[in-house]
Write a protein that holds these residues in place. Structure first.
Motif, short mmCIF file in Angstrom:
data_model
loop_
_atom_site.label_atom_id
_atom_site.label_comp_id
_atom_site.label_asym_id
_atom_site.label_seq_id
_atom_site.Cartn_x
_atom_site.Cartn_y
_atom_site.Cartn_z
N THR A 1 0.82 -1.22 0.00
CA THR A 1 0.00 0.00 0.00
C THR A 1 0.85 1.27 0.00
OG1 THR A 1 -1.50 -1.25 1.42
CG2 THR A 1 -1.94 1.10 1.24
N MET A 2 1.81 1.34 0.91
CA MET A 2 2.60 2.57 1.05
C MET A 2 3.77 2.63 0.08
SD MET A 2 0.90 4.18 3.19
CE MET A 2 1.94 5.60 3.51
N ASP B 1 10.82 -5.83 -3.65
CA ASP B 1 9.90 -6.66 -2.86
C ASP B 1 10.35 -8.11 -2.95
OD1 ASP B 1 7.55 -7.73 -1.45
OD2 ASP B 1 6.64 -5.77 -1.81
N VAL C 1 8.15 -1.89 4.64
CA VAL C 1 7.65 -3.26 4.76
C VAL C 1 6.71 -3.32 5.96
CG1 VAL C 1 9.79 -4.15 3.73
CG2 VAL C 1 9.50 -4.21 6.22
N GLU D 1 4.71 -3.72 9.44
CA GLU D 1 5.01 -3.07 10.73
C GLU D 1 5.47 -4.12 11.74
OE1 GLU D 1 5.31 0.00 11.01
OE2 GLU D 1 4.69 0.78 12.94
N LYS E 1 12.02 -5.15 10.13
CA LYS E 1 12.63 -3.85 9.82
C LYS E 1 14.10 -3.83 10.24
CE LYS E 1 8.33 -1.13 9.96
NZ LYS E 1 8.10 -0.78 8.58
N ASN F 1 9.36 4.16 6.92
CA ASN F 1 7.99 4.68 6.87
C ASN F 1 7.16 4.10 8.03
OD1 ASN F 1 5.87 6.13 5.43
ND2 ASN F 1 5.03 4.13 4.94
N SER G 1 4.88 3.35 11.10
CA SER G 1 3.78 4.13 11.66
C SER G 1 3.94 4.36 13.14
CB SER G 1 2.46 3.36 11.50
OG SER G 1 2.23 3.04 10.18
N HIS H 1 7.43 9.38 7.61
CA HIS H 1 6.12 8.74 7.70
C HIS H 1 5.14 9.39 6.73
CE1 HIS H 1 2.40 7.75 10.36
NE2 HIS H 1 2.54 6.88 9.39
N PHE H 2 4.99 8.74 5.57
CA PHE H 2 4.03 9.23 4.56
C PHE H 2 2.62 8.83 4.99
CE2 PHE H 2 7.99 9.18 2.29
CZ PHE H 2 7.89 10.16 1.31
N ASN I 1 -1.44 7.84 3.89
CA ASN I 1 -2.13 7.03 2.89
C ASN I 1 -3.43 7.72 2.42
OD1 ASN I 1 -3.21 4.85 1.48
ND2 ASN I 1 -3.59 3.61 3.29
N ILE J 1 -6.39 1.86 5.84
CA ILE J 1 -5.05 1.66 6.42
C ILE J 1 -4.68 0.18 6.40
CG2 ILE J 1 -3.74 1.79 8.60
CD1 ILE J 1 -5.40 4.33 9.26
N1 NAD Z 1 -1.25 1.31 5.44
C1 NAD Z 1 -1.19 2.57 5.87
O1 NAD Z 1 -2.17 3.33 5.83
C2 NAD Z 1 0.12 3.11 6.38
C3 NAD Z 1 0.26 4.49 6.52
C4 NAD Z 1 1.49 5.02 6.92
C5 NAD Z 1 2.54 4.14 7.22
N2 NAD Z 1 2.35 2.79 7.12
C6 NAD Z 1 3.50 1.92 7.42
O2 NAD Z 1 4.15 1.59 6.19
C7 NAD Z 1 4.73 0.28 6.28
C8 NAD Z 1 4.16 -0.57 5.16
O3 NAD Z 1 2.77 -0.69 5.34
P1 NAD Z 1 1.81 -1.15 4.15
O4 NAD Z 1 0.43 -0.86 4.59
O5 NAD Z 1 2.32 -0.63 2.85
O6 NAD Z 1 2.06 -2.75 4.21
P2 NAD Z 1 1.71 -3.85 3.09
O7 NAD Z 1 1.48 -5.12 3.85
O8 NAD Z 1 0.67 -3.35 2.16
O9 NAD Z 1 3.09 -3.97 2.26
C9 NAD Z 1 4.29 -4.44 2.79
C10 NAD Z 1 5.14 -4.99 1.64
O10 NAD Z 1 6.45 -5.29 2.12
C11 NAD Z 1 6.88 -6.47 1.47
N3 NAD Z 1 7.98 -7.06 2.25
C12 NAD Z 1 7.91 -7.74 3.43
N4 NAD Z 1 9.16 -8.11 3.81
C13 NAD Z 1 10.01 -7.64 2.87
C14 NAD Z 1 11.43 -7.71 2.69
N5 NAD Z 1 12.21 -8.32 3.58
N6 NAD Z 1 11.98 -7.10 1.60
C15 NAD Z 1 11.20 -6.49 0.68
N7 NAD Z 1 9.84 -6.39 0.80
C16 NAD Z 1 9.26 -6.98 1.87
C17 NAD Z 1 5.64 -7.34 1.39
O11 NAD Z 1 5.77 -8.36 0.42
C18 NAD Z 1 4.58 -6.29 1.02
O12 NAD Z 1 4.46 -6.14 -0.38
C19 NAD Z 1 4.41 -0.22 7.69
O13 NAD Z 1 5.50 0.06 8.53
C20 NAD Z 1 3.18 0.58 8.07
O14 NAD Z 1 3.04 0.72 9.46
C21 NAD Z 1 1.18 2.26 6.69
#
Ligand code: NAD
Length: 284
Positions: free
Chosen positions: A13-14, A35, A92, A94, A99, A119, A121, A142-143, A145, A237
């Motif tokens: 997503t992010m 990824d 990646v 949370e 991380k 990034n 949260s 921290h971007f 969504n 989210i």
């Molecule tokens: N979803 C939201 O609204 C939002 C908003 C702001 C920040 N965040 C933060 O952003 C981060 C990502 O959240 P998201 O919602 O995009 O998660 P998501 O589950 O949609 O995406 C995570 C991606 O990371 C990949 N991944 C996992 N391990 C990996 C690795 N070792 N190397 C490469 N890629 C790997 C997964 O395959 C997946 O595609 C988190 O820390 C989250 O807290 C999320």
């Protein structure tokens, strides 16, 4: 090291949103999006293309710019490809351990001046940076969504973060026409320390039968002037992300008010994660 080479780790997503906005930035030469599998990256490419097309339809960018931007993104499963980047943003799951492992790897491959941003949260920047040789290069970026739409980037300084790294990060944010607001390292920072307990409370309100999901969202939208109700926002989210953040708040502050609502835990077990699994508080 090339300051105009940006890398993003995680294309969910992010991550796909962050790659999208950097690719449309004129100074940026190339964006490397990493990824775990080719299939995941293929999905991310489709999502980025769809979101760029939407911006063309809304006349935010031209068709040519959309095609040029997509062509700037390199999709890869090889994390070594990020090593010459000026800025690497980890996006990646949370999960502190995942991380930390990524930052350990980055620490050993990037240049001494590369910004290593997360990034996250809610997870402490100091915890992510612990025991790294380049801990002074680690910063929270921290971007919000959806990334192409939202203006804010919350910038979190760890206790080791170098001032030059902060300044360079602020420059990157303004090159995206976004607004950076700084804060210190504390569980959930500012945004999620305030937002997540509200979402958690909305889940309790639904679980206790006080009102339907639609009514809860309408009351918060029309009554408080929020653009979206808390349950709809939780679906956007991701319920898994909300649960992870509540757990970080609970572990960090050890107060009952941060205990995750059982309904959110139940939804996690049933894979009702919101928009990404097409089922959450609402159906998609
Ligand atoms: N979803 C939201 O609204 C939002 C908003 C702001 C920040 N965040 C933060 O952003 C981060 C990502 O959240 P998201 O919602 O995009 O998660 P998501 O589950 O949609 O995406 C995570 C991606 O990371 C990949 N991944 C996992 N391990 C990996 C690795 N070792 N190397 C490469 N890629 C790997 C997964 O395959 C997946 O595609 C988190 O820390 C989250 O807290 C999320």
């Amino acid at each position: 090291m090339n300051e105009n080479l940006i890398s993003v780790i995680g294309s969910g997503t992010m991550g796909n949103g962050i790659a999208h906005v950097f690719a449309t930035c004129p100074n940026v030469e190339k964006v490397i999006l990493v990824d775990l599998s080719v299939q995941i990256l293929k999905n991310a490419k489709e999502i980025i293309k769809k979101n760029l097309d939407r911006q063309v339809k809304k006349e935010i960018i031209s068709q040519v710019k959309s095609e040029e931007s997509l062509a700037k993104i390199v999709f890869t499963t090889d994390v070594e490809e990020v090593k010459e980047s000026g800025l690497v943003i980890e996006a990646v799951k949370e999960d502190e351990m995942i991380k930390k492992n990524i930052f350990k790897k980055l620490d050993s491959i990037v240049s001494k001046d590369t910004i290593m941003a997360t990034n996250t949260s809610s997870i402490s920047i100091d915890k992510i940076a612990i025991n790294l040789k380049k801990s002074q290069n680690v910063i929270g970026m921290h971007f919000m969504n959806p990334v192409p739409v939202m203006k804010l980037v919350e910038i979190i300084k760890g206790s080791q973060t170098n001032n030059l790294i902060v300044e360079k990060t602020l420059d990157y944010v303004s090159s995206l026409n976004k607004i950076a607001v700084e804060c210190n390292d504390s569980p959930g920072f500012v945004s999620n320390r305030i937002l997540m307990p509200m979402i958690n409370e909305a889940a309790f309100t639904l679980m206790e039968g006080v009102a339907s999901a639609e009514s809860i969202d309408q009351i918060m939208k029309l009554g408080m002037g929020h653009p979206m109700g808390p349950l709809k926002l939780a679906d956007l989210i991701g319920i898994d992300v909300c649960v992870s953040i509540m757990n970080v708040l609970f572990d960090g502050f050890k107060q009952e008010k941060y205990r995750v609502c059982p309904l959110l835990d139940k939804m996690m077990k049933e894979n009702k994660l919101g928009i990404k699994t097409k089922k959450g508080f609402y159906k998609y």
